[in-house]
Write an enzyme that holds these catalytic residues in place. Sequence first.
Site, PDB file in Angstrom:
ATOM      1  CG  ASN A 302      -1.913  -1.665   1.779  1.00  0.00           C
ATOM      2  OD1 ASN A 302      -2.507  -1.681   0.206  1.00  0.00           O
ATOM      3  ND2 ASN A 302      -1.951  -1.657   2.803  1.00  0.00           N
ATOM      4  CG  ASN A 350       8.605  -3.434  13.619  1.00  0.00           C
ATOM      5  OD1 ASN A 350       7.953  -4.149  13.964  1.00  0.00           O
ATOM      6  ND2 ASN A 350       7.971  -2.199  13.528  1.00  0.00           N
ATOM      7  CE1 TYR A 356      11.579   6.296  12.022  1.00  0.00           C
ATOM      8  CE2 TYR A 356      11.673   3.382  12.673  1.00  0.00           C
ATOM      9  CZ  TYR A 356      12.043   4.865  13.038  1.00  0.00           C
ATOM     10  OH  TYR A 356      12.060   5.491  13.928  1.00  0.00           O
ATOM     11  CE  LYS A 360      15.043   6.829  12.685  1.00  0.00           C
ATOM     12  NZ  LYS A 360      15.933   7.513  12.550  1.00  0.00           N
TER      13      LYS A 360
HETATM   14  P1  NAI Z   1       9.044  12.630  17.546  1.00  0.00           P
HETATM   15  O1  NAI Z   1       7.985  12.378  15.974  1.00  0.00           O
HETATM   16  O2  NAI Z   1       8.588  13.299  18.658  1.00  0.00           O
HETATM   17  O3  NAI Z   1      10.347  14.181  17.184  1.00  0.00           O
HETATM   18  C1  NAI Z   1      11.167  14.372  16.278  1.00  0.00           C
HETATM   19  C2  NAI Z   1      11.029  15.341  15.586  1.00  0.00           C
HETATM   20  O4  NAI Z   1      11.550  15.815  14.585  1.00  0.00           O
HETATM   21  C3  NAI Z   1       9.909  16.626  15.839  1.00  0.00           C
HETATM   22  O5  NAI Z   1       9.962  17.315  17.223  1.00  0.00           O
HETATM   23  C4  NAI Z   1       9.993  17.140  14.546  1.00  0.00           C
HETATM   24  O6  NAI Z   1       9.198  18.510  14.020  1.00  0.00           O
HETATM   25  C5  NAI Z   1      11.153  17.136  14.001  1.00  0.00           C
HETATM   26  N1  NAI Z   1      11.470  17.016  12.707  1.00  0.00           N
HETATM   27  C6  NAI Z   1      10.621  16.082  12.140  1.00  0.00           C
HETATM   28  N2  NAI Z   1      11.002  16.460  10.206  1.00  0.00           N
HETATM   29  C7  NAI Z   1      12.334  17.171  10.932  1.00  0.00           C
HETATM   30  C8  NAI Z   1      12.500  18.034   9.812  1.00  0.00           C
HETATM   31  N3  NAI Z   1      12.460  17.318   8.342  1.00  0.00           N
HETATM   32  N4  NAI Z   1      13.400  19.296  10.196  1.00  0.00           N
HETATM   33  C9  NAI Z   1      13.095  19.713  11.384  1.00  0.00           C
HETATM   34  N5  NAI Z   1      13.067  18.705  11.572  1.00  0.00           N
HETATM   35  C10 NAI Z   1      12.349  17.620  12.159  1.00  0.00           C
HETATM   36  O7  NAI Z   1      10.230  11.445  17.734  1.00  0.00           O
HETATM   37  P2  NAI Z   1      11.236  10.605  18.824  1.00  0.00           P
HETATM   38  O8  NAI Z   1       9.971   9.460  19.010  1.00  0.00           O
HETATM   39  O9  NAI Z   1      11.728  12.289  19.888  1.00  0.00           O
HETATM   40  O10 NAI Z   1      12.043  10.357  17.445  1.00  0.00           O
HETATM   41  C11 NAI Z   1      13.588  10.991  17.274  1.00  0.00           C
HETATM   42  C12 NAI Z   1      13.899  10.189  16.424  1.00  0.00           C
HETATM   43  O11 NAI Z   1      14.271   8.939  17.414  1.00  0.00           O
HETATM   44  C13 NAI Z   1      14.074   9.717  15.374  1.00  0.00           C
HETATM   45  O12 NAI Z   1      14.754   9.777  14.585  1.00  0.00           O
HETATM   46  C14 NAI Z   1      13.810   8.414  15.377  1.00  0.00           C
HETATM   47  O13 NAI Z   1      12.700   7.479  13.764  1.00  0.00           O
HETATM   48  C15 NAI Z   1      14.632   7.750  16.314  1.00  0.00           C
HETATM   49  N6  NAI Z   1      13.283   6.938  17.210  1.00  0.00           N
HETATM   50  C16 NAI Z   1      12.628   6.878  17.688  1.00  0.00           C
HETATM   51  C17 NAI Z   1      11.961   5.355  18.275  1.00  0.00           C
HETATM   52  C18 NAI Z   1      10.499   5.487  19.358  1.00  0.00           C
HETATM   53  O14 NAI Z   1      10.051   4.581  20.372  1.00  0.00           O
HETATM   54  N7  NAI Z   1      10.491   7.040  19.937  1.00  0.00           N
HETATM   55  C19 NAI Z   1      12.407   4.238  18.425  1.00  0.00           C
HETATM   56  C20 NAI Z   1      13.680   4.760  17.584  1.00  0.00           C
HETATM   57  C21 NAI Z   1      13.992   5.692  16.721  1.00  0.00           C
END
Ligand code: NAI
Length: 450
Positions: A302, A350, A356, A360
Amino acid sequence: MKDTYLDLVNGPFKQVAKTLGLPRPVRLQRFDSTPEHYLSAPVLVLGTSPGAQRIADRLLDNGFEVRRHPGSGESLRAVIAVFDDAGVPGDLSATALEIGASLRTLLPCARVITVSPAPRPEDQDPAPAAAAQAVTGLTRSLAHEMRIGGTANGILLDGVDVDAASVTAALWFLLSGKSAYVSGQFLTVSSAAGEEIGAREFLATGGSGPLAGRTAVVTGAARGIGAAIARTLARDGAGIVGVDMPQAGQALAGVMNEVGGRTLQLDITADSAAERIAEAAGSEVDILVHNAGITRDRLLANMDASRWDSVLAVNLESQARINAALGERNLFARGSQVVALASTSGIAGNRGQTNYAASKAGVIGLTAASAREFAQRSGTINAVAPGFIETDMTAKMPALTRQVARRLASLQQGGLPVDVAEAIAFLASAPARGINGSTLRVCGQNMVGA
Ligand code: NAI
């Protein structure tokens, strides 16, 4: 998101959970800046090599109570098992069995740390290669067997000996509450680079913390893990430049006010991202944390181009473009340290996350392949792969899936954003400069996405 089950089994339902044999996650002991907390109970150092003795001496010099033989019956904070001279698999048995004999005397949230040669089968004779690899199996399995919040991790010596500065720093990290949610993992020290640090300095904060005098740019700093990274790096003494999308400007300003940092409203996929980051950092970039990331989950059947392309653009291509542009224009400071956010989805895959997981896994490859270039500037680039972390992102999961994901970790709970931030603060620090090109999982040894 709050883990109500964890609260219940540590409160009114403790006995019920015990009787029914239900998982009983404990509250992990996280960072405590009081060195006495770590120095108050003995550490057992096992192994008969000169390297084992040198590690024991280093702990003694740093104020730890050290034991060299098991069986005293005392409660232990940690066991460090040194296998640096293991030449054949048979060399492991005496020390492995001594670890086993000491496990029942470990305190809650205790540590077992193995120190052994990094497996490099292509460069090693079969017997030492087998012995080196065997230690990793022992360590990972023991991590699954640890109880009451205890962890088991390893330090791999890749062409260095136990005296390398980053081996010492890795010991402090793994012994401390900064690694509370890291289990079944390995830190590979591949060079003698890195500044020597004592245990007390490692735990110091603010102006005497391990990042004092440095400036860190953190992308996606407005919320979640990024906000925790900003707070933790600031606690360790770094000045912070927080980057996030213009629409997250208010939340970003809130976090930056809290940590005394500066804001940069920027979409990291913009062509001018590298220059704007360098300018905001004050001309050269010292510490850069590529944290900003998005998910656009769909089964591949999808998937549409916009979901695929946007995830790859934010999570992977922007990191590659910013690193390359800063490198080409000499905008990385000498000794600069980059830490990138990967994910356990990028390691194991996953369902619903082909885009994603591709992004990663790509980060892990990009990081490993960039290590040599960073080393030429005396710097490092490493990645951290979080597992299930309690954030807005994981709060959106269906309730049952969330419960299962939490309990399938050896530590039987999700991690907190600060757990990821602690690993990043460590990998961004000068004492960790002997660790380069690696990916450290912060996942409580989760079997989902592992
Ligand atoms: P979140 O969605 O809460 O925060 C991500 C932040 O990045 C947001 O403030 C968003 O505005 C900002 N952002 C997104 N696109 C952007 C762009 N183009 N330019 C500037 N800022 C941008 O995500 P979270 O959960 O805090 O995750 C942070 C990192 O950790 C990510 O890379 C995520 O993939 C990774 N991660 C998180 C996990 C989890 O369990 N929450 C597990 C594995 C990895």
